[in-house]
Motif scaffolding. Structure first.
Motif, short mmCIF file in Angstrom:
data_model
loop_
_atom_site.label_atom_id
_atom_site.label_comp_id
_atom_site.label_asym_id
_atom_site.label_seq_id
_atom_site.Cartn_x
_atom_site.Cartn_y
_atom_site.Cartn_z
N ARG A 88 0.83 -1.21 0.00
CA ARG A 88 0.00 0.00 0.00
C ARG A 88 0.86 1.25 0.00
O ARG A 88 0.59 2.21 -0.72
CB ARG A 88 -0.91 0.00 1.23
N LEU A 89 1.92 1.22 0.82
CA LEU A 89 2.79 2.39 0.92
C LEU A 89 3.46 2.68 -0.43
O LEU A 89 3.53 3.83 -0.87
CB LEU A 89 3.84 2.17 2.02
N THR A 90 3.94 1.64 -1.07
CA THR A 90 4.59 1.83 -2.38
C THR A 90 3.61 2.44 -3.37
O THR A 90 3.95 3.36 -4.12
CB THR A 90 5.11 0.48 -2.92
N CYS A 91 2.39 1.93 -3.36
CA CYS A 91 1.36 2.44 -4.27
C CYS A 91 1.09 3.91 -3.97
O CYS A 91 0.96 4.74 -4.89
CB CYS A 91 0.09 1.61 -4.09
N PHE A 92 1.03 4.25 -2.70
CA PHE A 92 0.79 5.62 -2.26
C PHE A 92 1.88 6.56 -2.77
O PHE A 92 1.61 7.67 -3.22
CB PHE A 92 0.74 5.63 -0.72
N VAL A 93 3.12 6.08 -2.72
CA VAL A 93 4.26 6.90 -3.18
C VAL A 93 4.21 7.08 -4.71
O VAL A 93 4.45 8.18 -5.22
CB VAL A 93 5.59 6.27 -2.74
N ILE A 94 3.88 6.02 -5.42
CA ILE A 94 3.79 6.13 -6.89
C ILE A 94 2.74 7.17 -7.27
O ILE A 94 2.98 8.05 -8.11
CB ILE A 94 3.43 4.76 -7.52
N ALA A 95 1.59 7.10 -6.61
CA ALA A 95 0.50 8.04 -6.92
C ALA A 95 0.93 9.47 -6.62
O ALA A 95 0.68 10.40 -7.41
CB ALA A 95 -0.75 7.67 -6.13
N GLY A 96 1.59 9.67 -5.48
CA GLY A 96 2.04 11.01 -5.11
C GLY A 96 3.04 11.56 -6.11
O GLY A 96 3.01 12.75 -6.46
N THR A 97 3.92 10.70 -6.60
CA THR A 97 4.93 11.13 -7.55
C THR A 97 4.30 11.57 -8.87
O THR A 97 4.66 12.60 -9.44
CB THR A 97 5.94 9.99 -7.82
N ILE A 98 3.34 10.78 -9.34
CA ILE A 98 2.66 11.14 -10.59
C ILE A 98 1.93 12.47 -10.43
O ILE A 98 1.96 13.33 -11.30
CB ILE A 98 1.65 10.03 -11.02
N CYS A 99 1.32 12.66 -9.26
CA CYS A 99 0.60 13.92 -9.03
C CYS A 99 1.59 15.08 -8.91
O CYS A 99 1.26 16.21 -9.31
CB CYS A 99 -0.27 13.82 -7.78
N GLY A 100 2.79 14.80 -8.41
CA GLY A 100 3.81 15.85 -8.37
C GLY A 100 4.17 16.34 -9.77
O GLY A 100 4.41 17.53 -10.00
N LEU A 101 4.18 15.39 -10.72
CA LEU A 101 4.41 15.77 -12.12
C LEU A 101 3.29 16.69 -12.61
O LEU A 101 3.55 17.71 -13.27
CB LEU A 101 4.48 14.51 -12.99
N ALA A 102 2.07 16.33 -12.26
CA ALA A 102 0.94 17.20 -12.63
C ALA A 102 1.12 18.59 -12.03
O ALA A 102 0.81 19.60 -12.67
CB ALA A 102 -0.38 16.57 -12.16
N GLY A 103 1.66 18.64 -10.81
CA GLY A 103 1.91 19.92 -10.16
C GLY A 103 2.93 20.76 -10.91
O GLY A 103 2.76 21.98 -11.08
N ALA A 104 3.99 20.11 -11.37
CA ALA A 104 5.01 20.82 -12.15
C ALA A 104 4.42 21.37 -13.45
O ALA A 104 4.71 22.50 -13.86
CB ALA A 104 6.19 19.88 -12.44
N LEU A 105 3.57 20.58 -14.08
CA LEU A 105 2.90 21.02 -15.30
C LEU A 105 1.97 22.20 -15.02
O LEU A 105 1.95 23.19 -15.75
CB LEU A 105 2.09 19.87 -15.92
#
Lengths: 255, 315
Positions: free
Chosen positions: B212-229
């Motif tokens: 679950r934690l790994t999945c949570f980190v992957i999701a956060g990272t992808i959303c961080g990319l959206a933030g940069a965009l």
């Protein structure tokens, strides 16, 4: 093998003021089918949950295959070869029967931090799963969602899931709960097959099944072992008759 | 075999084709507004898709997902303000900080369940919001203007509207493809299994927490990319992108489009943001219309729009 596969020493578990497991000791040698019986509230499921690690004892030890597993979480015990089926069917309801069993096989095939390949296309996982389904008579129901299986089929699937984890010891918590007469008979036949291969601890209310299957029977009352012996001896055991069997007339009726 | 055709697949195919061709339409008609609007929608669709990974597939109801929009955005903004304009530095930092933040939040919040999980993720996001508000060096409450978009020398020019649009679209498609692979992988099946029945997964040998934690980190990272965009899109980042109502918006997009459906968040983001745009032209109380609409979807279409469409089959 001098060492029993499962050895429980002086296990104690309290819930508030209630002693659910009262200084309980138990040995299950390899190859045995060991039944645990007792009236409702005797602490059978509490015991099973401590054996699998879902519940931690207050004191006492559990040794499995010569190793102290008392403090291990349930997933570690599963990896060591301890498998359980649940009294109340506990499956992944929105997955197919095959997925349920394949996941169990996957759990025992290295870690699952693999993010890319399609797990449903991994041949050996699927084959292992199909074999386990075949074993319990669900071969033709592989692609059916669990929520669409009948209660009897779900009980069988519980077994298939346990089998797919390559267990050394099967802990079966009332596999016959809620089954009809013909389904029960099928389950007994299945257990007769499985006992040739696996060491089994069986918690069951169906006395006919227990006395037909068990090598030895442990009788629990209020979390205490009041007797542990062969079926014949248990049938004659005075205290057992008084405490448990007498009130249900199960043995006299079927015996 | 079931026919692969159904209305939801058809809609997705049409929408994706339209997204790819949109700049052509925009160029020929001179309609710049629609390109700007769709760029924004695509970015939010990427953020919503990442939320869908944990919420739809993982059963983790995070109410603080907008935090990563802000973290990704501030990483770009702060580095730009300090004179580091290269996207080759800004973006990896944005992703890395988002991942780290997700790791910390996840490690703590994933020990809880249900309402507590929702409240803890919400609390962390609000904390990030207040920290950003307190960054007086970087605009504080008023936010931080980004005077120059991230530079990727020789590769792509983000100040070119069309190029930036296609970059966002590529990130969205790449993100959705990644999520698709993950969902069907061993890892993805474990995460979905834990959503369905955690006790069972533990009993058959999975340490649920780590997955679950790994999945949570992957999701956060992808959303961080959206933030940069997003920061590049608006040339601006402010604490407001992290406010809890933003997290709510993302949840609404996911639920509206269809939780646990690959393209649901994209459809949800389009419907939600286009409706917001249209309705707000008529009335400032557009939420009064949006609210009941959402209620209807939740009550009568559990699988969201994608679920509704999925029931329409040919043959």
């Amino acid at each position: 093998m001098a060492d029993p596969l499962l050895r429980v020493d002086n296990l104690v578990r309290r819930f508030g003021g209630i002693l659910a497991t009262d200084n309980l000791s138990l040995e299950v040698p390899r190859g045995e089918l060991h039944a645990i019986i007792g009236p409702n509230g005797a602490g059978k499921t509490t015991l099973i949950s401590q054996l699998t690690g879902q519940l931690m004892p207050n004191s006492g030890t559990i040794h499995f295959a010569g190793r102290d597993v008392t403090g291990l979480p349930s997933y570690r015990r599963s990896r060591l070869g301890l498998a359980r089926s649940f009294q109340i069917t506990s499956l992944l309801k929105d997955f197919t029967a095959l997925d349920n069993v394949a996941l169990a096989a996957q759990a025992h095939d290295g870690h699952s931090f693999r993010f890319w390949g399609n797990a449903r296309k991994e041949r050996h996982l699927r084959d292992t799963a199909r074999a386990a389904l075949q074993r319990v008579g669900l071969g033709s129901r592989a692609d059916v969602l669990v929520s669409e299986l009948s209660h009897g089929e779900q009980r069988e699937l519980e077994l298939a899931v346990a089998l797919a984890t390559k267990p050394q010891l099967l802990l079966l918590d009332e596999p016959m709960a809620g089954l009809g007469v013909t389904e029960s008979a099928r389950m007994v036949e299945l257990l007769k097959e499985l006992r040739k291969e696996f060491t089994i601890v069986l918690v069951e209310h169906d006395m006919e099944a227990v006395f037909a299957l068990a090598d030895r029977i442990t009788v629990l009352v209020y979390g205490r072992v009041i007797a542990c012996d062969t079926p014949d001896a248990i049938r004659r055991h005075e205290e057992v008759k008084r405490a448990y069997l007498g009130e249900q007339h199960a043995v006299t009726r079927h015996g | 075999m079931k026919s692969k055709f159904n209305a939801s697949n058809a809609v997705v195919a049409v929408v994706c084709a339209a997204l790819v061709l949109l700049p052509v339409y925009s160029a020929t008609t001179g309609n710049i507004f629609i390109l700007t609007l769709m760029t924004r929608i695509i970015i939010f669709a990427l953020a919503a898709s990442s939320l869908n990974l944990i919420m739809g597939y993982g059963g983790m109801m995070s109410f603080g997902h907008a935090a990563y929009l802000g973290i990704g955005g501030y990483a770009v903004g702060i580095l730009a303000a300090e004179g580091i304009g290269s996207g080759f530095i800004q973006w990896p930092v944005a992703l890395g900080v988002s991942a780290l933040f997700a790791l910390v939040i996840g490690a703590l919040s994933l020990r809880t369940r249900g309402v507590y999980f929702i409240m803890i993720t919400l609390a962390f996001a609000q904390m990030a919001y207040y920290v950003a508000s307190a960054l007086s060096r970087y605009g504080g409450d008023d936010g931080l203007t980004i005077y120059k978009r991230s530079t990727f020398d020789g590769l792509i020019n983000l100040s070119d509207r069309t190029q930036f649009y296609y970059l966002c679209l590529a990130c969205l498609f790449g993100g959705v493809y990644l999520i698709w692979r993950i969902v069907n992988s061993r890892f993805g099946l474990v995460v979905q299994g834990v959503r369905s029945n955690e006790q069972r997964m533990q009993a058959i040998g999975f340490p649920a927490y780590r997955y679950r934690l790994t999945c949570f980190v992957i999701a956060g990272t992808i959303c961080g990319l959206a933030g940069a965009l997003l920061a590049n899109n608006t040339d601006f980042v402010s604490p407001a992108v992290m406010y809890w109502t933003r997290s709510g918006d993302l949840m609404v997009m996911v639920i509206l489009g269809g939780m646990g459906s690959l393209f649901g968040p994209l459809i949800g983001a389009i419907v939600y943001l286009v409706l917001e745009e249209l309705l707000s032209q008529f009335t400032e109380y557009w939420a009064l219309i949006m609210g009941p609409l959402l209620l209807l979807i939740v009550l009568f279409a559990r699988g969201g729009i994608m679920g509704l469409l999925g029931r329409i089959r040919r043959g």
